[in-house]
Design a protein around this motif. Structure first.
Motif, PDB file in Angstrom:
ATOM      1  N   ILE A 196       0.075  -9.430   6.880  1.00 53.69           N
ATOM      2  CA  ILE A 196       0.195  -8.755   5.586  1.00 53.69           C
ATOM      3  C   ILE A 196      -0.997  -7.831   5.362  1.00 53.69           C
ATOM      4  O   ILE A 196      -0.851  -6.677   4.948  1.00 53.69           O
ATOM      5  N   THR A 197      -2.204  -8.327   5.659  1.00 52.29           N
ATOM      6  CA  THR A 197      -3.400  -7.508   5.447  1.00 52.29           C
ATOM      7  C   THR A 197      -3.407  -6.293   6.360  1.00 52.29           C
ATOM      8  O   THR A 197      -3.845  -5.208   5.960  1.00 52.29           O
ATOM      9  N   SER A 249       0.814  -1.213   0.000  1.00 51.84           N
ATOM     10  CA  SER A 249       0.000   0.000   0.000  1.00 51.84           C
ATOM     11  C   SER A 249       0.848   1.264   0.000  1.00 51.84           C
ATOM     12  O   SER A 249       0.342   2.346  -0.305  1.00 51.84           O
ATOM     13  N   SER A 250       2.141   1.161   0.319  1.00 49.78           N
ATOM     14  CA  SER A 250       3.004   2.344   0.208  1.00 49.78           C
ATOM     15  C   SER A 250       3.127   2.768  -1.238  1.00 49.78           C
ATOM     16  O   SER A 250       3.388   3.938  -1.533  1.00 49.78           O
ATOM     17  N   MET A 251       2.939   1.835  -2.154  1.00 52.11           N
ATOM     18  CA  MET A 251       2.996   2.166  -3.575  1.00 52.11           C
ATOM     19  C   MET A 251       1.600   2.428  -4.135  1.00 52.11           C
ATOM     20  O   MET A 251       1.380   3.392  -4.864  1.00 52.11           O
ATOM     21  N   SER A 252       0.626   1.587  -3.784  1.00 55.75           N
ATOM     22  CA  SER A 252      -0.719   1.778  -4.344  1.00 55.75           C
ATOM     23  C   SER A 252      -1.319   3.108  -3.910  1.00 55.75           C
ATOM     24  O   SER A 252      -2.108   3.706  -4.646  1.00 55.75           O
ATOM     25  N   GLY A 253      -0.938   3.600  -2.740  1.00 57.06           N
ATOM     26  CA  GLY A 253      -1.514   4.838  -2.222  1.00 57.06           C
ATOM     27  C   GLY A 253      -0.971   6.100  -2.860  1.00 57.06           C
ATOM     28  O   GLY A 253      -1.501   7.194  -2.602  1.00 57.06           O
ATOM     29  N   VAL A 254       0.088   5.991  -3.668  1.00 59.57           N
ATOM     30  CA  VAL A 254       0.665   7.207  -4.258  1.00 59.57           C
ATOM     31  C   VAL A 254       0.481   7.283  -5.766  1.00 59.57           C
ATOM     32  O   VAL A 254       0.941   8.242  -6.398  1.00 59.57           O
ATOM     33  N   LEU A 255      -0.167   6.291  -6.353  1.00 60.79           N
ATOM     34  CA  LEU A 255      -0.243   6.241  -7.813  1.00 60.79           C
ATOM     35  C   LEU A 255      -0.982   7.432  -8.414  1.00 60.79           C
ATOM     36  O   LEU A 255      -0.759   7.771  -9.579  1.00 60.79           O
ATOM     37  N   ASN A 256      -1.881   8.057  -7.643  1.00 60.99           N
ATOM     38  CA  ASN A 256      -2.547   9.258  -8.155  1.00 60.99           C
ATOM     39  C   ASN A 256      -2.235  10.479  -7.291  1.00 60.99           C
ATOM     40  O   ASN A 256      -2.996  11.432  -7.251  1.00 60.99           O
ATOM     41  N   ASN A 257      -1.061  10.436  -6.606  1.00 58.83           N
ATOM     42  CA  ASN A 257      -0.590  11.564  -5.800  1.00 58.83           C
ATOM     43  C   ASN A 257       0.196  12.507  -6.721  1.00 58.83           C
ATOM     44  O   ASN A 257       1.241  12.139  -7.264  1.00 58.83           O
ATOM     45  N   LEU A 317      -3.462  -2.370   5.275  1.00 57.70           N
ATOM     46  CA  LEU A 317      -4.502  -1.474   5.780  1.00 57.70           C
ATOM     47  C   LEU A 317      -3.919  -0.262   6.499  1.00 57.70           C
ATOM     48  O   LEU A 317      -4.292   0.890   6.226  1.00 57.70           O
ATOM     49  N   LEU A 318      -2.983  -0.511   7.427  1.00 57.53           N
ATOM     50  CA  LEU A 318      -2.442   0.592   8.227  1.00 57.53           C
ATOM     51  C   LEU A 318      -1.681   1.586   7.363  1.00 57.53           C
ATOM     52  O   LEU A 318      -1.839   2.804   7.506  1.00 57.53           O
ATOM     53  N   VAL A 356      -8.657  -7.555   5.723  1.00 52.10           N
ATOM     54  CA  VAL A 356      -8.302  -7.855   7.115  1.00 52.10           C
ATOM     55  C   VAL A 356      -9.393  -8.678   7.790  1.00 52.10           C
ATOM     56  O   VAL A 356      -9.129  -9.714   8.409  1.00 52.10           O
ATOM     57  N   VAL A 357     -10.633  -8.240   7.656  1.00 53.54           N
ATOM     58  CA  VAL A 357     -11.745  -8.865   8.378  1.00 53.54           C
ATOM     59  C   VAL A 357     -11.969 -10.303   7.936  1.00 53.54           C
ATOM     60  O   VAL A 357     -12.165 -11.204   8.766  1.00 53.54           O
TER      61      VAL A 357
END
Length: 523
Positions: free
Chosen positions: A151-152, A32-40, A156-157, A312-313
Protein backbone atom coordinates in the motif's frame (compact mmCIF):
# COMPACT_ATOMS: atom_id res chain seq x y z
CA UNK A 1 2.85 -26.91 -15.42
CA UNK A 2 1.06 -30.16 -14.71
CA UNK A 3 0.57 -28.96 -11.15
CA UNK A 4 -1.57 -26.07 -12.34
CA UNK A 5 1.04 -23.58 -11.20
CA UNK A 6 4.75 -22.95 -11.69
CA UNK A 7 6.62 -25.26 -9.31
CA UNK A 8 9.73 -23.05 -9.26
CA UNK A 9 7.72 -20.11 -7.92
CA UNK A 10 5.64 -22.32 -5.63
CA UNK A 11 8.72 -23.66 -3.86
CA UNK A 12 9.52 -20.21 -2.47
CA UNK A 13 7.02 -19.11 0.21
CA UNK A 14 8.32 -15.53 0.12
CA UNK A 15 7.53 -15.18 -3.59
CA UNK A 16 4.13 -16.83 -3.22
CA UNK A 17 3.25 -14.79 -0.15
CA UNK A 18 4.41 -11.46 -1.51
CA UNK A 19 3.24 -11.38 -5.13
CA UNK A 20 -0.44 -11.13 -4.16
CA UNK A 21 0.45 -7.94 -2.27
CA UNK A 22 0.13 -6.10 -5.56
CA UNK A 23 -3.56 -6.17 -4.62
CA UNK A 24 -2.69 -3.96 -1.65
CA UNK A 25 -0.73 -1.69 -3.95
CA UNK A 26 -3.97 -0.91 -5.80
CA UNK A 27 -5.31 0.73 -2.64
CA UNK A 28 -2.18 2.85 -2.36
CA UNK A 29 -2.41 3.91 -5.99
CA UNK A 30 -5.91 5.18 -5.44
CA UNK A 31 -5.01 7.19 -2.34
CA UNK A 32 -2.34 9.29 -4.02
CA UNK A 33 -4.18 9.40 -7.36
CA UNK A 34 -6.63 11.66 -5.57
CA UNK A 35 -4.37 13.48 -3.09
CA UNK A 36 -2.01 14.48 -5.92
CA UNK A 37 -4.67 16.37 -7.89
CA UNK A 38 -6.39 18.36 -5.16
CA UNK A 39 -4.49 21.52 -6.12
CA UNK A 40 -4.16 20.71 -9.85
CA UNK A 41 -5.75 23.61 -11.75
CA UNK A 42 -6.63 21.44 -14.75
CA UNK A 43 -8.33 18.86 -12.53
CA UNK A 44 -10.30 21.56 -10.73
CA UNK A 45 -11.42 23.14 -14.00
CA UNK A 46 -12.38 19.80 -15.59
CA UNK A 47 -14.67 18.90 -12.68
CA UNK A 48 -16.09 22.39 -12.09
CA UNK A 49 -14.07 23.33 -9.01
CA UNK A 50 -15.60 20.88 -6.50
CA UNK A 51 -16.50 22.27 -3.09
CA UNK A 52 -15.30 20.52 0.08
CA UNK A 53 -18.52 18.49 0.15
CA UNK A 54 -18.25 17.54 -3.52
CA UNK A 55 -14.56 16.63 -3.19
CA UNK A 56 -15.37 14.53 -0.14
CA UNK A 57 -17.98 12.66 -2.18
CA UNK A 58 -15.55 12.06 -5.07
CA UNK A 59 -12.87 10.78 -2.71
CA UNK A 60 -15.35 8.66 -0.74
CA UNK A 61 -16.60 6.90 -3.89
CA UNK A 62 -13.65 4.50 -3.79
CA UNK A 63 -14.12 3.28 -0.18
CA UNK A 64 -17.87 3.03 -0.86
CA UNK A 65 -17.14 0.55 -3.65
CA UNK A 66 -14.55 -1.17 -1.46
CA UNK A 67 -17.14 -1.69 1.27
CA UNK A 68 -19.35 -3.60 -1.18
CA UNK A 69 -16.37 -5.55 -2.55
CA UNK A 70 -15.28 -6.59 0.94
CA UNK A 71 -18.75 -7.97 1.68
CA UNK A 72 -19.25 -9.94 -1.54
CA UNK A 73 -15.78 -11.46 -1.57
CA UNK A 74 -16.51 -13.90 1.26
CA UNK A 75 -18.86 -15.94 -0.91
CA UNK A 76 -16.59 -15.49 -3.90
CA UNK A 77 -13.44 -16.67 -2.09
CA UNK A 78 -15.19 -19.67 -0.57
CA UNK A 79 -16.71 -20.81 -3.86
CA UNK A 80 -14.05 -20.18 -6.51
CA UNK A 81 -10.94 -20.05 -4.29
CA UNK A 82 -8.67 -17.37 -2.87
CA UNK A 83 -6.40 -17.28 -5.93
CA UNK A 84 -9.20 -16.81 -8.46
CA UNK A 85 -10.77 -14.05 -6.36
CA UNK A 86 -7.47 -12.13 -6.51
CA UNK A 87 -7.33 -12.61 -10.29
CA UNK A 88 -10.85 -11.23 -10.70
CA UNK A 89 -10.02 -8.19 -8.55
CA UNK A 90 -7.21 -7.24 -10.92
CA UNK A 91 -9.44 -7.28 -13.97
CA UNK A 92 -12.11 -5.18 -12.22
CA UNK A 93 -9.40 -2.66 -11.30
CA UNK A 94 -8.44 -2.25 -14.96
CA UNK A 95 -12.06 -1.40 -15.87
CA UNK A 96 -12.21 1.21 -13.10
CA UNK A 97 -8.91 2.78 -14.17
CA UNK A 98 -10.13 3.09 -17.77
CA UNK A 99 -13.30 4.88 -16.67
CA UNK A 100 -11.39 7.30 -14.43
CA UNK A 101 -8.87 8.10 -17.13
CA UNK A 102 -11.59 8.75 -19.71
CA UNK A 103 -13.98 10.60 -17.37
CA UNK A 104 -15.32 13.93 -18.60
CA UNK A 105 -17.49 14.84 -15.60
CA UNK A 106 -17.91 14.08 -11.92
CA UNK A 107 -20.46 11.32 -12.48
CA UNK A 108 -18.14 9.33 -14.74
CA UNK A 109 -15.23 9.88 -12.37
CA UNK A 110 -17.27 8.69 -9.39
CA UNK A 111 -18.40 5.61 -11.35
CA UNK A 112 -14.80 4.72 -12.17
CA UNK A 113 -13.76 5.18 -8.55
CA UNK A 114 -16.64 3.00 -7.30
CA UNK A 115 -15.63 0.20 -9.70
CA UNK A 116 -11.98 0.60 -8.73
CA UNK A 117 -13.07 0.49 -5.09
CA UNK A 118 -14.94 -2.77 -5.72
CA UNK A 119 -11.64 -4.27 -6.85
CA UNK A 120 -9.75 -2.89 -3.85
CA UNK A 121 -12.38 -4.24 -1.46
CA UNK A 122 -12.05 -7.73 -2.93
CA UNK A 123 -8.25 -7.67 -2.98
CA UNK A 124 -7.79 -6.11 0.46
CA UNK A 125 -9.95 -8.85 1.97
CA UNK A 126 -8.78 -11.95 0.15
CA UNK A 127 -5.06 -11.19 -0.12
CA UNK A 128 -4.37 -11.36 3.67
CA UNK A 129 -6.47 -14.55 3.85
CA UNK A 130 -4.50 -16.09 0.98
CA UNK A 131 -1.19 -15.05 2.51
CA UNK A 132 -2.06 -16.37 5.97
CA UNK A 133 -3.12 -19.71 4.49
CA UNK A 134 -0.01 -20.30 2.36
CA UNK A 135 2.68 -19.19 4.83
CA UNK A 136 4.25 -20.95 7.81
CA UNK A 137 3.52 -19.55 11.31
CA UNK A 138 7.13 -18.40 11.79
CA UNK A 139 6.97 -15.97 8.84
CA UNK A 140 3.23 -15.34 8.54
CA UNK A 141 3.28 -11.91 10.17
CA UNK A 142 6.18 -10.81 8.00
CA UNK A 143 4.48 -11.80 4.77
CA UNK A 144 0.97 -10.60 5.60
CA UNK A 145 2.44 -7.27 6.71
CA UNK A 146 3.80 -6.91 3.16
CA UNK A 147 0.22 -6.00 2.29
CA UNK A 148 0.72 -2.71 4.12
CA UNK A 149 4.13 -2.17 2.52
CA UNK A 150 2.56 -2.65 -0.90
CA UNK A 151 0.00 0.00 0.00
CA UNK A 152 2.78 2.43 0.92
CA UNK A 153 4.61 1.69 -2.33
CA UNK A 154 1.43 2.27 -4.29
CA UNK A 155 0.98 5.63 -2.59
CA UNK A 156 4.59 6.62 -3.20
CA UNK A 157 4.87 5.55 -6.84
CA UNK A 158 1.58 7.07 -7.90
CA UNK A 159 2.41 10.29 -6.08
CA UNK A 160 5.71 10.70 -7.91
CA UNK A 161 3.98 9.97 -11.21
CA UNK A 162 1.49 12.68 -10.25
CA UNK A 163 4.37 14.98 -9.31
CA UNK A 164 6.11 14.46 -12.65
CA UNK A 165 2.93 14.86 -14.67
CA UNK A 166 2.08 18.07 -12.79
CA UNK A 167 4.56 19.82 -15.09
CA UNK A 168 2.44 18.85 -18.11
CA UNK A 169 -0.05 21.44 -19.34
CA UNK A 170 -3.65 20.35 -19.79
CA UNK A 171 -5.78 17.43 -18.63
CA UNK A 172 -2.98 14.98 -19.43
CA UNK A 173 -1.43 16.08 -16.12
CA UNK A 174 -3.97 13.93 -14.26
CA UNK A 175 -5.24 11.55 -16.97
CA UNK A 176 -1.84 9.95 -17.60
CA UNK A 177 -1.36 8.88 -13.93
CA UNK A 178 -4.92 7.55 -13.80
CA UNK A 179 -4.38 5.57 -16.99
CA UNK A 180 -1.08 4.08 -15.80
CA UNK A 181 -2.96 2.53 -12.86
CA UNK A 182 -4.07 -0.23 -15.23
CA UNK A 183 -0.60 -1.78 -15.37
CA UNK A 184 -0.44 -3.23 -11.79
CA UNK A 185 -3.95 -4.69 -12.20
CA UNK A 186 -2.93 -6.50 -15.37
CA UNK A 187 0.28 -7.79 -13.75
CA UNK A 188 -1.66 -9.01 -10.70
CA UNK A 189 -4.30 -10.93 -12.66
CA UNK A 190 -1.92 -12.55 -15.13
CA UNK A 191 0.79 -13.26 -12.57
CA UNK A 192 -1.50 -14.98 -10.05
CA UNK A 193 -2.29 -17.64 -12.67
CA UNK A 194 1.22 -19.02 -12.02
CA UNK A 195 0.76 -19.45 -8.28
CA UNK A 196 -0.88 -22.22 -6.19
CA UNK A 197 -4.28 -22.17 -4.53
CA UNK A 198 -4.53 -22.00 -0.74
CA UNK A 199 -3.92 -25.50 0.73
CA UNK A 200 -6.61 -24.87 3.33
CA UNK A 201 -9.17 -24.07 0.65
CA UNK A 202 -8.10 -27.14 -1.35
CA UNK A 203 -8.53 -29.44 1.63
CA UNK A 204 -11.87 -27.90 2.51
CA UNK A 205 -13.04 -28.79 -1.01
CA UNK A 206 -11.82 -32.38 -0.92
CA UNK A 207 -8.45 -31.96 -2.66
CA UNK A 208 -6.31 -33.42 0.14
CA UNK A 209 -3.51 -34.71 -2.09
CA UNK A 210 -3.24 -31.39 -3.88
CA UNK A 211 -3.19 -29.56 -0.54
CA UNK A 212 -0.37 -31.78 0.75
CA UNK A 213 1.56 -31.18 -2.46
CA UNK A 214 1.26 -27.41 -2.10
CA UNK A 215 2.27 -27.52 1.58
CA UNK A 216 5.27 -29.70 0.72
CA UNK A 217 6.38 -27.32 -2.05
CA UNK A 218 5.96 -24.23 0.10
CA UNK A 219 7.22 -25.40 3.50
CA UNK A 220 9.12 -28.62 2.97
CA UNK A 221 11.18 -28.23 -0.18
CA UNK A 222 8.92 -30.77 -1.89
CA UNK A 223 9.17 -33.30 0.99
CA UNK A 224 5.67 -34.33 2.05
CA UNK A 225 7.08 -36.00 5.20
CA UNK A 226 8.79 -32.87 6.47
CA UNK A 227 7.86 -32.27 10.12
CA UNK A 228 6.36 -28.83 9.55
CA UNK A 229 4.39 -30.11 6.56
CA UNK A 230 3.02 -33.04 8.60
CA UNK A 231 2.09 -30.72 11.46
CA UNK A 232 0.26 -28.23 9.25
CA UNK A 233 -1.47 -30.90 7.15
CA UNK A 234 -2.82 -32.68 10.22
CA UNK A 235 -3.94 -29.49 11.95
CA UNK A 236 -5.80 -28.33 8.84
CA UNK A 237 -7.30 -31.80 8.40
CA UNK A 238 -8.55 -31.83 12.00
CA UNK A 239 -10.12 -28.42 11.57
CA UNK A 240 -11.84 -29.40 8.32
CA UNK A 241 -13.24 -32.63 9.83
CA UNK A 242 -14.48 -30.77 12.88
CA UNK A 243 -16.11 -28.01 10.85
CA UNK A 244 -17.83 -30.44 8.49
CA UNK A 245 -19.57 -32.04 11.45
CA UNK A 246 -21.05 -28.65 12.35
CA UNK A 247 -22.99 -28.21 9.14
CA UNK A 248 -23.08 -25.72 6.29
CA UNK A 249 -21.15 -22.46 6.36
CA UNK A 250 -23.09 -19.22 6.67
CA UNK A 251 -22.88 -15.81 8.27
CA UNK A 252 -24.86 -17.26 11.19
CA UNK A 253 -21.67 -19.15 12.13
CA UNK A 254 -20.19 -15.79 13.13
CA UNK A 255 -22.66 -15.70 16.01
CA UNK A 256 -21.95 -19.17 17.39
CA UNK A 257 -20.27 -19.50 20.81
CA UNK A 258 -16.70 -18.21 20.80
CA UNK A 259 -17.01 -16.34 17.51
CA UNK A 260 -18.64 -12.95 18.30
CA UNK A 261 -15.68 -11.94 20.44
CA UNK A 262 -13.22 -12.64 17.63
CA UNK A 263 -15.38 -11.00 14.99
CA UNK A 264 -15.61 -7.86 17.11
CA UNK A 265 -11.84 -7.83 17.68
CA UNK A 266 -11.18 -8.02 13.94
CA UNK A 267 -13.78 -5.38 13.09
CA UNK A 268 -12.67 -3.06 15.90
CA UNK A 269 -9.01 -3.22 14.86
CA UNK A 270 -9.85 -2.24 11.30
CA UNK A 271 -12.07 0.51 12.68
CA UNK A 272 -9.25 1.84 14.86
CA UNK A 273 -6.83 1.78 11.91
CA UNK A 274 -9.12 4.22 10.10
CA UNK A 275 -9.94 6.32 13.15
CA UNK A 276 -6.20 6.71 13.74
CA UNK A 277 -6.32 9.44 11.09
CA UNK A 278 -3.66 7.91 8.86
CA UNK A 279 -5.69 7.84 5.67
CA UNK A 280 -6.76 11.41 6.36
CA UNK A 281 -3.07 12.28 6.29
CA UNK A 282 -2.72 10.38 3.01
CA UNK A 283 -5.84 11.62 1.18
CA UNK A 284 -5.74 15.22 2.38
CA UNK A 285 -2.11 15.88 3.22
CA UNK A 286 -2.20 18.97 1.00
CA UNK A 287 -4.87 20.48 3.25
CA UNK A 288 -2.84 19.57 6.34
CA UNK A 289 0.31 21.33 5.15
CA UNK A 290 -1.64 24.33 3.82
CA UNK A 291 -3.06 24.72 7.32
CA UNK A 292 0.49 24.65 8.68
CA UNK A 293 1.29 27.64 6.49
CA UNK A 294 3.10 25.81 3.70
CA UNK A 295 1.75 27.49 0.58
CA UNK A 296 2.85 27.15 -3.00
CA UNK A 297 2.01 24.13 -5.12
CA UNK A 298 5.56 22.87 -5.70
CA UNK A 299 6.66 23.30 -2.05
CA UNK A 300 3.58 21.44 -0.89
CA UNK A 301 4.15 18.58 -3.33
CA UNK A 302 7.76 18.17 -2.18
CA UNK A 303 6.79 18.15 1.52
CA UNK A 304 4.05 15.62 0.76
CA UNK A 305 6.50 13.34 -1.05
CA UNK A 306 8.76 13.24 2.03
CA UNK A 307 5.84 11.94 4.04
CA UNK A 308 5.14 9.20 1.51
CA UNK A 309 8.80 8.14 1.48
CA UNK A 310 8.81 7.91 5.28
CA UNK A 311 5.68 5.77 5.09
CA UNK A 312 7.51 3.25 2.89
CA UNK A 313 10.79 3.27 4.81
CA UNK A 314 9.33 2.90 8.31
CA UNK A 315 7.17 -0.04 7.30
CA UNK A 316 10.34 -2.07 6.66
CA UNK A 317 11.30 -2.59 10.36
CA UNK A 318 7.76 -3.79 11.04
CA UNK A 319 8.01 -6.37 8.25
CA UNK A 320 11.34 -7.63 9.57
CA UNK A 321 10.49 -7.75 13.27
CA UNK A 322 6.72 -8.19 13.47
CA UNK A 323 7.12 -11.90 14.30
CA UNK A 324 9.68 -11.05 16.99
CA UNK A 325 8.06 -8.01 18.58
CA UNK A 326 4.55 -9.47 18.63
CA UNK A 327 1.23 -7.90 17.69
CA UNK A 328 0.20 -6.48 21.08
CA UNK A 329 3.31 -4.40 21.84
CA UNK A 330 3.29 -2.89 18.36
CA UNK A 331 -0.38 -1.91 18.53
CA UNK A 332 -0.13 -0.44 22.04
CA UNK A 333 3.01 1.58 21.29
CA UNK A 334 1.67 2.75 17.94
CA UNK A 335 -1.67 4.04 19.16
CA UNK A 336 -0.02 5.82 22.11
CA UNK A 337 2.49 7.61 19.87
CA UNK A 338 -0.09 8.53 17.23
CA UNK A 339 -2.31 10.04 19.89
CA UNK A 340 0.58 12.08 21.28
CA UNK A 341 1.68 13.50 17.93
CA UNK A 342 -1.85 14.40 16.83
CA UNK A 343 -2.46 16.25 20.11
CA UNK A 344 0.76 18.17 19.45
CA UNK A 345 -0.26 19.02 15.87
CA UNK A 346 -3.69 20.18 17.03
CA UNK A 347 -2.21 22.18 19.89
CA UNK A 348 0.26 23.98 17.63
CA UNK A 349 -2.42 24.68 15.05
CA UNK A 350 -4.85 25.97 17.68
CA UNK A 351 -2.29 28.05 19.53
CA UNK A 352 -0.63 29.78 16.58
CA UNK A 353 -3.19 29.65 13.77
CA UNK A 354 -6.21 31.70 12.78
CA UNK A 355 -8.84 32.07 10.08
CA UNK A 356 -7.61 33.59 6.84
CA UNK A 357 -8.47 33.71 3.14
CA UNK A 358 -6.49 31.23 1.04
CA UNK A 359 -7.19 31.22 -2.71
CA UNK A 360 -10.71 32.45 -2.07
CA UNK A 361 -11.47 29.91 0.67
CA UNK A 362 -11.79 30.50 4.42
CA UNK A 363 -8.97 28.43 5.93
CA UNK A 364 -7.43 28.01 9.38
CA UNK A 365 -3.75 28.69 8.78
CA UNK A 366 -0.50 29.44 10.64
CA UNK A 367 0.91 32.64 9.16
CA UNK A 368 4.40 34.14 9.34
CA UNK A 369 5.72 31.62 11.86
CA UNK A 370 8.26 29.38 10.19
CA UNK A 371 9.34 27.52 13.34
CA UNK A 372 5.78 26.49 14.26
CA UNK A 373 5.05 25.58 10.64
CA UNK A 374 8.08 23.31 10.59
CA UNK A 375 7.12 21.81 13.96
CA UNK A 376 3.67 20.89 12.62
CA UNK A 377 5.20 19.27 9.54
CA UNK A 378 7.70 17.30 11.65
CA UNK A 379 4.97 16.12 14.06
CA UNK A 380 2.96 15.00 11.03
CA UNK A 381 5.98 13.03 9.84
CA UNK A 382 6.37 11.43 13.27
CA UNK A 383 2.71 10.47 13.23
CA UNK A 384 3.07 8.77 9.84
CA UNK A 385 6.20 6.91 10.99
CA UNK A 386 4.37 5.70 14.11
CA UNK A 387 1.55 4.26 12.01
CA UNK A 388 3.88 2.74 9.43
CA UNK A 389 5.91 0.77 11.97
CA UNK A 390 2.97 -0.44 14.06
CA UNK A 391 -0.74 -0.22 13.26
CA UNK A 392 -0.29 -0.28 9.48
CA UNK A 393 1.04 -3.82 9.05
CA UNK A 394 -0.57 -5.33 12.17
CA UNK A 395 -4.08 -4.17 11.21
CA UNK A 396 -3.90 -6.51 8.19
CA UNK A 397 -2.03 -9.35 9.90
CA UNK A 398 -4.05 -9.73 13.09
CA UNK A 399 -7.57 -10.19 11.64
CA UNK A 400 -6.31 -12.83 9.19
CA UNK A 401 -5.04 -14.89 12.17
CA UNK A 402 -8.15 -14.83 14.35
CA UNK A 403 -10.63 -17.14 12.68
CA UNK A 404 -11.11 -20.86 11.93
CA UNK A 405 -11.18 -22.03 8.32
CA UNK A 406 -14.95 -22.43 8.28
CA UNK A 407 -15.64 -18.71 8.70
CA UNK A 408 -12.28 -17.14 7.87
CA UNK A 409 -13.27 -15.58 4.54
CA UNK A 410 -16.56 -14.26 5.93
CA UNK A 411 -15.07 -12.96 9.18
CA UNK A 412 -12.15 -11.23 7.46
CA UNK A 413 -14.58 -9.73 4.94
CA UNK A 414 -16.59 -8.28 7.86
CA UNK A 415 -13.41 -6.81 9.36
CA UNK A 416 -12.27 -5.36 6.04
CA UNK A 417 -15.76 -4.04 5.28
CA UNK A 418 -15.54 -2.18 8.59
CA UNK A 419 -12.28 -0.64 7.40
CA UNK A 420 -13.93 0.60 4.22
CA UNK A 421 -17.07 1.80 5.97
CA UNK A 422 -15.05 4.09 8.22
CA UNK A 423 -12.75 5.00 5.33
CA UNK A 424 -15.82 6.14 3.39
CA UNK A 425 -17.19 8.15 6.29
CA UNK A 426 -13.88 9.89 6.97
CA UNK A 427 -13.08 10.56 3.30
CA UNK A 428 -16.42 12.29 3.01
CA UNK A 429 -16.43 14.12 6.34
CA UNK A 430 -12.84 15.36 6.72
CA UNK A 431 -12.82 18.17 4.10
CA UNK A 432 -15.85 19.84 5.73
CA UNK A 433 -14.18 19.17 9.09
CA UNK A 434 -11.06 21.08 8.10
CA UNK A 435 -13.29 23.84 6.73
CA UNK A 436 -15.47 24.27 9.82
CA UNK A 437 -13.62 23.05 12.95
CA UNK A 438 -10.04 23.22 11.63
CA UNK A 439 -7.42 22.18 14.21
CA UNK A 440 -10.02 20.49 16.45
CA UNK A 441 -10.13 17.73 13.82
CA UNK A 442 -6.72 16.57 15.06
CA UNK A 443 -7.95 16.38 18.66
CA UNK A 444 -10.79 14.07 17.58
CA UNK A 445 -8.40 11.59 15.95
CA UNK A 446 -5.94 11.86 18.85
CA UNK A 447 -8.71 10.84 21.23
CA UNK A 448 -9.64 7.90 19.03
CA UNK A 449 -6.04 6.66 19.22
CA UNK A 450 -6.00 6.97 23.01
CA UNK A 451 -9.21 4.93 23.23
CA UNK A 452 -7.75 2.30 20.88
CA UNK A 453 -4.66 1.98 23.08
CA UNK A 454 -6.79 1.17 26.14
CA UNK A 455 -9.01 -1.25 24.20
CA UNK A 456 -6.04 -3.16 22.77
CA UNK A 457 -4.29 -3.45 26.12
CA UNK A 458 -7.26 -5.08 27.82
CA UNK A 459 -8.83 -7.18 25.07
CA UNK A 460 -6.34 -8.17 22.34
CA UNK A 461 -4.38 -11.39 23.04
CA UNK A 462 -1.04 -12.14 21.38
CA UNK A 463 -1.18 -14.44 18.31
CA UNK A 464 2.42 -14.36 17.14
CA UNK A 465 4.13 -17.63 16.19
CA UNK A 466 1.06 -19.86 16.35
CA UNK A 467 -0.49 -21.81 13.51
CA UNK A 468 -3.95 -20.69 12.50
CA UNK A 469 -5.34 -23.79 14.19
CA UNK A 470 -3.42 -23.11 17.44
CA UNK A 471 -5.06 -19.70 17.68
CA UNK A 472 -8.23 -21.62 18.53
CA UNK A 473 -6.66 -22.60 21.86
CA UNK A 474 -6.09 -18.96 22.80
CA UNK A 475 -9.75 -18.11 22.69
CA UNK A 476 -10.71 -21.18 24.69
CA UNK A 477 -8.75 -19.74 27.62
CA UNK A 478 -11.28 -17.01 28.39
CA UNK A 479 -9.50 -13.85 29.60
CA UNK A 480 -11.91 -11.56 27.74
CA UNK A 481 -10.73 -8.41 29.56
CA UNK A 482 -7.29 -9.64 30.67
CA UNK A 483 -5.54 -10.28 27.37
CA UNK A 484 -2.12 -9.45 28.89
CA UNK A 485 -2.27 -12.69 30.91
CA UNK A 486 -2.13 -14.90 27.80
CA UNK A 487 1.51 -15.88 27.22
CA UNK A 488 3.13 -16.71 23.92
CA UNK A 489 3.23 -20.42 24.75
CA UNK A 490 -0.54 -20.81 25.12
CA UNK A 491 -1.94 -23.08 22.42
CA UNK A 492 1.43 -24.30 21.13
CA UNK A 493 1.45 -27.97 20.11
CA UNK A 494 4.03 -30.55 19.06
CA UNK A 495 3.74 -32.86 16.08
CA UNK A 496 3.11 -35.80 18.43
CA UNK A 497 0.13 -34.07 20.05
CA UNK A 498 -1.36 -33.13 16.71
CA UNK A 499 -0.98 -36.63 15.24
CA UNK A 500 -2.46 -38.28 18.35
CA UNK A 501 -5.48 -35.99 18.19
CA UNK A 502 -5.86 -36.62 14.46
CA UNK A 503 -5.81 -40.40 14.93
CA UNK A 504 -8.31 -40.10 17.77
CA UNK A 505 -10.66 -38.27 15.42
CA UNK A 506 -10.14 -40.82 12.63
CA UNK A 507 -8.51 -44.11 13.78
CA UNK A 508 -8.26 -45.34 10.20
CA UNK A 509 -6.05 -42.45 9.20
CA UNK A 510 -2.34 -43.19 9.70
CA UNK A 511 0.36 -40.55 9.58
CA UNK A 512 4.05 -41.13 8.98
CA UNK A 513 6.47 -38.71 10.56
CA UNK A 514 9.94 -38.54 11.99
CA UNK A 515 10.59 -39.01 15.69
CA UNK A 516 12.38 -35.72 16.19
CA UNK A 517 10.24 -32.61 16.46
CA UNK A 518 12.95 -30.10 17.26
CA UNK A 519 12.96 -28.60 13.78
CA UNK A 520 9.22 -28.07 13.88
CA UNK A 521 9.35 -26.39 17.25
CA UNK A 522 12.10 -24.09 16.02
CA UNK A 523 10.04 -23.21 12.97
Amino acid sequence: MGKGYNAAFASNPYIVGSFACIGGGLFGLDISSMSGVLNNDYYLAQYNYPTSDAQGAITAAMPAGSFVGALIVSQLADRIGRKNAVIISGFIWVIGAILQCASVNRGMLVAGRVIGGLSVGIASTVVPVYQSEVTAPAIRGRLVSLQQWAITWGILLQYFVQFGCSYIDGVASFRIPWGLQMIPGIILSLGMMWFPESPRWLMDHGHDEKALEVLADLHGGGDSKNELVVLEFEEIRQQVIFERTEGAKSYLDLFKPGMPRRVMLGMALQMWSQLSGMNVMMYYIIYVFEGAGLTGRRANLIADSVQYVLNVVFTIPAIIYIDRWGRRPMLIAGTFCMSLFLFLVGGLQGGYGGWADLDGSRTWIIQDNESVRNAVIVMSYFFVCSFAITMGPVSWTYPAELFPLKVRAKAVSMATATNWLFNFALAYAVPPGFEHIAYKTYFIFATFNAAACVHIFFMYPETVGRSLEEVEEIFKQGHVFTAWKIGRDVGKKTVEEVVQKSQAMDPNHQVEHRESISDTEKA
